[in-house]
Write a protein that holds these residues in place. Structure first.
Motif, mmCIF file in Angstrom:
data_model
loop_
_atom_site.group_PDB
_atom_site.id
_atom_site.type_symbol
_atom_site.label_atom_id
_atom_site.label_comp_id
_atom_site.label_asym_id
_atom_site.label_seq_id
_atom_site.Cartn_x
_atom_site.Cartn_y
_atom_site.Cartn_z
ATOM 1 N N HIS A 194 0.828 -1.210 0.000
ATOM 2 C CA HIS A 194 0.000 0.000 0.000
ATOM 3 C C HIS A 194 0.861 1.259 0.000
ATOM 4 N N GLN A 195 1.897 1.227 0.835
ATOM 5 C CA GLN A 195 2.810 2.376 0.912
ATOM 6 C C GLN A 195 3.489 2.633 -0.428
ATOM 7 N N LEU A 251 2.529 1.728 -3.427
ATOM 8 C CA LEU A 251 1.567 2.183 -4.437
ATOM 9 C C LEU A 251 1.211 3.652 -4.224
ATOM 10 N N THR A 252 0.954 4.010 -2.975
ATOM 11 C CA THR A 252 0.586 5.390 -2.658
ATOM 12 C C THR A 252 1.740 6.339 -2.979
ATOM 13 N N HIS A 253 2.913 5.935 -2.535
ATOM 14 C CA HIS A 253 4.085 6.784 -2.684
ATOM 15 C C HIS A 253 4.460 6.983 -4.144
ATOM 16 N N GLY A 297 2.403 6.248 -6.819
ATOM 17 C CA GLY A 297 1.259 6.587 -7.665
ATOM 18 C C GLY A 297 0.971 5.528 -8.713
#
Ligand code: C2E
Ligand code: MG
Ligand code: MG
Ligand code: MG
Length: 288
Positions: free
Chosen positions: A131-132, A134-136, A138
């Motif tokens: 998750h980190q 992917l979020t970081h 984009g």
């Protein structure tokens, strides 16, 4: 004899201690420092469509250790040690982040595939790390593929299955790597609905033997009927490619197309429009 790594930790080598053990201890010490010292690098190997075109569908991230003294060390030589001493957890997280970051930089639609160790599931927070990353970065979750071997699903009371399911729900794809080499590959197909199975290189290598061709055909049939993409690993010759294409295999990966390379070597292709992103055969001169 006493040896220090200069940071106050000491290793005691018995006189006459086996060289092999000494070498192993030194590698272990170096491995603990390697991530902070920025000695790791990801190489990428294209996975191409065997169906209509030979477009690149995915790039598998393969870890390399640039040891300051020993040079490039292949993963088979250090991942088992990293697993044993727990370094695989932070190292594996670095791989996920780095692979996602790179895939975004490529700016196309090809996926990136990351290998995960069973130890990451046992001792790390795979969901959090993904998750980190992917979020970081984009990166769209659909462009990330996680490769696991069946050993990941072995006797863990269903925990790994839960982790895979929650990642699958957000769109991350899950592939079973080295299919056919384990003790009970088939039973693991019931535990989780994989998006992809990767036929182990050993079947492709000896594809001239009828028995291996029969097994490959059966795996392709199985994959197709379960709605999974079937990828063949280790394609080195045009003959192997034709037989796999004939068997109905969806995708292929191997030295015939390209060895794993640093990402910048693909950039000319990767920054091209999707329609032009094809693999010429061979993609890059092969240094065999
Ligand atoms: P794998 O995931 O099955 O990766 C495929 C391996 O086959 C790679 O070896 C690749 O270089 C090699 N290969 C690809 N095409 C050919 C071919 O045509 N002929 C031959 N002879 N070999 C081919 P590599 O890079 O040495 O990696 C070995 C294994 O190390 C991987 O097997 C994977 O299990 C593990 N590994 C690599 N990177 C990571 C990582 O970031 N994390 C974890 N946990 N494991 C990794
Ligand atoms: Mg793999
Ligand atoms: Mg494999
Ligand atoms: Mg393998």
């Amino acid at each position: 004899r006493t040896k220090s790594d200069g940071r106050g930790s000491y290793r005691f080598f018995e006189a006459g201690m086996d060289n092999h053990i000494q070498a192993r201890l030194m590698l272990e010490t170096d491995l603990r420092k390697a991530l902070a010292a920025d000695e790791f690098e990801l190489h990428f190997q294209p996975i191409v469509s065997l169906e209509s075109t030979d477009e690149v569908r995915c790039y598998e991230a393969l870890l390399r250790w640039k040891h300051p003294v020993r040079g490039m060390i292949p993963p088979g030589d250090f991942i088992p040690i990293a697993e044993e001493i727990g370094v695989i957890v932070p190292l594996g997280e670095w791989v996920i982040h780095e692979a996602c970051r790179q895939a975004v930089a490529w700016n196309g639609t090809a996926r990136v595939a990351v290998n995960l160790s069973p130890i990451q599931f046992k001792r790390g927070d795979v969901v959090g790390a993904v998750h980190q990353a992917l979020t970081h970065s984009g990166l769209a979750p659909q462009r990330l593929e996680l490769e696991i071997t069946e050993s990941v699903l072995m006797d863990d009371g269903g925990r790994t299955q839960e982790i895979l399911t929650s990642l699958h729900k957000v769109g991350v794809r899950i592939a079973m790597d080295d299919f056919g080499t384990g003790y009970s590959s088939l039973s693991y197909l019931r535990k989780f609905s994989f998006d992809k199975i990767k036929i182990d290189r050993s079947f492709v290598k000896d594809i001239h033997i009828q028995q291996n061709r029969d097994i490959i055909n059966a795996i392709v049939e199985l994959g197709r009927s379960l709605g999974m993409t079937v990828t063949a690993e280790g394609i080195e010759t045009a003959e192997q490619l034709e037989l796999l294409r004939g068997a109905g295999c969806h995708e292929g990966q191997g030295y015939l197309f390209s060895r794993p390379r640093p990402s910048y070597e693909f950039e000319g292709l990767l920054f091209a429009p999707d329609s032009m992103r094809r693999v010429a055969r061979p993609l890059v001169p092969l240094h065999v």
